[in-house]
Design a protein around this motif. Structure first.
Motif, PDB file in Angstrom:
ATOM      1  N   ASN A  22       0.800  -1.231   0.000  1.00 52.55           N
ATOM      2  CA  ASN A  22       0.000   0.000   0.000  1.00 52.55           C
ATOM      3  C   ASN A  22       0.837   1.288   0.000  1.00 52.55           C
ATOM      4  N   GLN A  23       2.125   1.151  -0.216  1.00 49.63           N
ATOM      5  CA  GLN A  23       2.991   2.320  -0.330  1.00 49.63           C
ATOM      6  C   GLN A  23       3.208   2.623  -1.807  1.00 49.63           C
ATOM      7  N   LYS A  24       2.886   3.843  -2.208  1.00 47.19           N
ATOM      8  CA  LYS A  24       3.049   4.254  -3.601  1.00 47.19           C
ATOM      9  C   LYS A  24       4.446   4.830  -3.821  1.00 47.19           C
ATOM     10  N   MET A  25       5.090   4.391  -4.884  1.00 50.57           N
ATOM     11  CA  MET A  25       6.428   4.880  -5.212  1.00 50.57           C
ATOM     12  C   MET A  25       6.469   5.271  -6.686  1.00 50.57           C
ATOM     13  N   VAL A  26       7.279   6.277  -6.997  1.00 47.82           N
ATOM     14  CA  VAL A  26       7.429   6.727  -8.374  1.00 47.82           C
ATOM     15  C   VAL A  26       8.908   6.904  -8.680  1.00 47.82           C
ATOM     16  N   MET A  27       9.298   6.522  -9.883  1.00 48.97           N
ATOM     17  CA  MET A  27      10.665   6.745 -10.358  1.00 48.97           C
ATOM     18  C   MET A  27      10.617   7.672 -11.567  1.00 48.97           C
ATOM     19  N   HIS A  28      11.392   8.744 -11.511  1.00 48.09           N
ATOM     20  CA  HIS A  28      11.544   9.662 -12.644  1.00 48.09           C
ATOM     21  C   HIS A  28      12.985   9.593 -13.118  1.00 48.09           C
ATOM     22  N   VAL A  29      13.181   9.267 -14.379  1.00 43.04           N
ATOM     23  CA  VAL A  29      14.516   9.302 -14.986  1.00 43.04           C
ATOM     24  C   VAL A  29      14.531  10.504 -15.941  1.00 43.04           C
ATOM     25  N   VAL A  30      15.382  11.479 -15.661  1.00 40.05           N
ATOM     26  CA  VAL A  30      15.356  12.761 -16.372  1.00 40.05           C
ATOM     27  C   VAL A  30      16.703  13.041 -17.022  1.00 40.05           C
ATOM     28  N   LYS A  31      16.659  13.463 -18.279  1.00 39.81           N
ATOM     29  CA  LYS A  31      17.881  13.858 -18.973  1.00 39.81           C
ATOM     30  C   LYS A  31      18.459  15.123 -18.340  1.00 39.81           C
ATOM     31  N   GLU A  32      19.772  15.211 -18.302  1.00 29.91           N
ATOM     32  CA  GLU A  32      20.434  16.387 -17.738  1.00 29.91           C
ATOM     33  C   GLU A  32      19.988  17.665 -18.457  1.00 29.91           C
ATOM     34  N   GLU A  33      19.850  17.601 -19.773  1.00 29.73           N
ATOM     35  CA  GLU A  33      19.413  18.768 -20.549  1.00 29.73           C
ATOM     36  C   GLU A  33      18.041  19.239 -20.094  1.00 29.73           C
ATOM     37  N   THR A  34      17.143  18.298 -19.847  1.00 29.18           N
ATOM     38  CA  THR A  34      15.792  18.639 -19.396  1.00 29.18           C
ATOM     39  C   THR A  34      15.823  19.243 -17.998  1.00 29.18           C
ATOM     40  N   LEU A  35      16.635  18.659 -17.112  1.00 29.15           N
ATOM     41  CA  LEU A  35      16.775  19.209 -15.760  1.00 29.15           C
ATOM     42  C   LEU A  35      17.274  20.646 -15.808  1.00 29.15           C
ATOM     43  N   ASN A  36      18.275  20.907 -16.638  1.00 26.96           N
ATOM     44  CA  ASN A  36      18.800  22.266 -16.753  1.00 26.96           C
ATOM     45  C   ASN A  36      17.737  23.230 -17.252  1.00 26.96           C
ATOM     46  N   LYS A  37      16.908  22.748 -18.176  1.00 31.74           N
ATOM     47  CA  LYS A  37      15.809  23.586 -18.673  1.00 31.74           C
ATOM     48  C   LYS A  37      14.870  23.935 -17.531  1.00 31.74           C
ATOM     49  N   TRP A  38      14.514  22.945 -16.712  1.00 30.49           N
ATOM     50  CA  TRP A  38      13.627  23.207 -15.571  1.00 30.49           C
ATOM     51  C   TRP A  38      14.243  24.214 -14.611  1.00 30.49           C
ATOM     52  N   LEU A  39      15.545  24.083 -14.386  1.00 32.97           N
ATOM     53  CA  LEU A  39      16.215  24.987 -13.451  1.00 32.97           C
ATOM     54  C   LEU A  39      16.284  26.398 -14.024  1.00 32.97           C
ATOM     55  N   PHE A  40      16.533  26.503 -15.331  1.00 37.09           N
ATOM     56  CA  PHE A  40      16.573  27.819 -15.979  1.00 37.09           C
ATOM     57  C   PHE A  40      15.201  28.485 -15.936  1.00 37.09           C
ATOM     58  N   ILE A  41      14.196  27.744 -16.334  1.00 40.87           N
ATOM     59  CA  ILE A  41      12.859  28.307 -16.462  1.00 40.87           C
ATOM     60  C   ILE A  41      12.171  28.435 -15.112  1.00 40.87           C
ATOM     61  N   GLY A  42      12.528  27.567 -14.183  1.00 43.59           N
ATOM     62  CA  GLY A  42      11.856  27.569 -12.881  1.00 43.59           C
ATOM     63  C   GLY A  42      10.475  26.970 -12.952  1.00 43.59           C
ATOM     64  N   SER A  43      10.283  26.032 -13.899  1.00 41.80           N
ATOM     65  CA  SER A  43       8.936  25.485 -14.125  1.00 41.80           C
ATOM     66  C   SER A  43       8.626  24.276 -13.255  1.00 41.80           C
ATOM     67  N   LYS A  44       9.625  23.707 -12.585  1.00 46.32           N
ATOM     68  CA  LYS A  44       9.407  22.523 -11.752  1.00 46.32           C
ATOM     69  C   LYS A  44       9.923  22.815 -10.346  1.00 46.32           C
ATOM     70  N   LYS A  45       9.113  23.529  -9.579  1.00 49.33           N
ATOM     71  CA  LYS A  45       9.557  23.994  -8.260  1.00 49.33           C
ATOM     72  C   LYS A  45       9.866  22.834  -7.321  1.00 49.33           C
ATOM     73  N   ARG A  46       9.103  21.737  -7.450  1.00 49.80           N
ATOM     74  CA  ARG A  46       9.339  20.604  -6.556  1.00 49.80           C
ATOM     75  C   ARG A  46      10.691  19.947  -6.821  1.00 49.80           C
ATOM     76  N   VAL A  47      11.129  19.974  -8.068  1.00 47.36           N
ATOM     77  CA  VAL A  47      12.414  19.360  -8.408  1.00 47.36           C
ATOM     78  C   VAL A  47      13.552  20.082  -7.688  1.00 47.36           C
ATOM     79  N   VAL A  48      13.478  21.399  -7.605  1.00 46.57           N
ATOM     80  CA  VAL A  48      14.490  22.158  -6.868  1.00 46.57           C
ATOM     81  C   VAL A  48      14.502  21.710  -5.411  1.00 46.57           C
ATOM     82  N   ASP A  49      13.311  21.521  -4.845  1.00 47.80           N
ATOM     83  CA  ASP A  49      13.208  21.065  -3.459  1.00 47.80           C
ATOM     84  C   ASP A  49      13.810  19.664  -3.300  1.00 47.80           C
ATOM     85  N   TRP A  50      13.572  18.796  -4.276  1.00 44.00           N
ATOM     86  CA  TRP A  50      14.134  17.441  -4.223  1.00 44.00           C
ATOM     87  C   TRP A  50      15.659  17.491  -4.257  1.00 44.00           C
TER      88      TRP A  50
END
Length: 297
Positions: free
Chosen positions: A61-89
């Motif tokens: 009953n424990q839910k788990m999620v795996m996200h595999v993200v390309k470095e280029e995509t991560l950098n885009k999120w950090l530049f744009i600030g579109s994934k606030k939770r990712v910064v927190d992670w």
């Protein structure tokens, strides 16, 4: 839960393209930090067939999620600030694997250089602000006040994000709590829109005036990134602008932003003959003298 996921992340860690693995566990009364999952496994890779690959798992009953993200995509999120939770992670998650201290260095860069990507973040938010305001005014002029209201809400949100970025901070999910402390003037506009007893038409009319004033006062900072980028080349086609490594992050707001800067005199339009004698190609050149005098380049 970590021991249940160990075989999964160890397999990923053994692959040469994997740069880092982070695990994030749900915090009581803060389910949204992990998107309602009990555990998030966040994996950054150098190259992958898709930008983001996601899998869901279940254990007792424990839910788990795996996200595999390309470095280029991560950098885009950090530049744009579109994934606030990712910064927190990245800041608060537990590092399970770190190739050549990739994650340690990334955390250090984000912590020690709070203005990381500030120019591009500012430019993107400013471009969104211009589009939302223009669309809102069109709706207002057609007396579609409720639709115009939605655009004003979004415009104010972009103004709020700009004020947070200007302070060298990352816009949080609760951005208005941040803005109330650091930019009370913008927070007051938000309160007036939501709580004022004026008619909706009157509220919108006054707010458009205030927003346009703020756009004009922020043009210098908002346009810096795109103008400095365009100075690297004499003349640009619109396709070249869209495919530039950084300007592509502006996405559908890019052309509206360029037209705004044409109106302000920062960008000039050049006409070049085409194969059809009746039409010309429309190219774009930064007014170098004006920009260099404005930005002390």
């Amino acid at each position: 839960m970590e021991h249940i996921l160990r075989p999964i992340y160890q397999e990923r860690a053994s692959q040469p393209d994997t740069l880092g693995v982070i695990i994030v566990k749900k915090v009581e009364d803060a389910e949204n930090i992990t998107d309602t999952f009990d555990t998030v496994l966040f994996i950054i890779v150098r190259e992958a067939e898709v930008p983001v690959f996601t899998k869901h798992y279940l254990h007792e009953n424990q839910k788990m999620v795996m996200h595999v993200v390309k470095e280029e995509t991560l950098n885009k999120w950090l530049f744009i600030g579109s994934k606030k939770r990712v910064v927190d992670w990245i800041f608060h998650g537990k590092i399970l694997f770190d190739r050549n201290e990739y994650l340690v260095k990334l955390r250090s860069k984000l912590q020690e250089h709070p203005f990381f990507g500030r120019k591009i973040k500012t430019g993107i938010q400013f471009a969104k602000l211009i589009r939302r305001t223009l669309e809102g005014k069109e709706l207002f002029n057609r007396e579609n006040y409720l639709d115009a209201y939605s655009n004003v809400i979004e415009s104010l949100h972009h103004l709020a994000s700009l004020s947070v970025i200007d302070k060298g901070l990352y816009p949080e999910v609760t951005v208005w709590s941040q803005v109330k402390k650091i930019e009370p003037q913008i927070y007051k506009l938000y309160e007036e829109l939501v709580f004022s007893k004026e008619s909706l038409e009157k509220k919108l009319e006054l707010l458009f005036l205030a927003i346009e004033f703020m756009i004009n006062s922020r043009t210098h900072e908002g346009a810096q990134h795109i103008l400095e980028t365009m100075l690297k080349k004499d003349v640009w086609t619109v396709q070249e602008l869209h495919t530039n490594n950084e300007l592509k992050f502006y996405s559908g707001d890019l052309e509206v932003f360029v037209e705004y800067l044409i109106d302000k005199g920062f960008i000039r339009v050049e006409q070049v003959e085409s194969k059809n004698e009746l039409i010309q190609h429309r190219l774009y050149r930064v007014d170098k003298e004006l920009v260099e005098s404005k930005y002390d380049l």
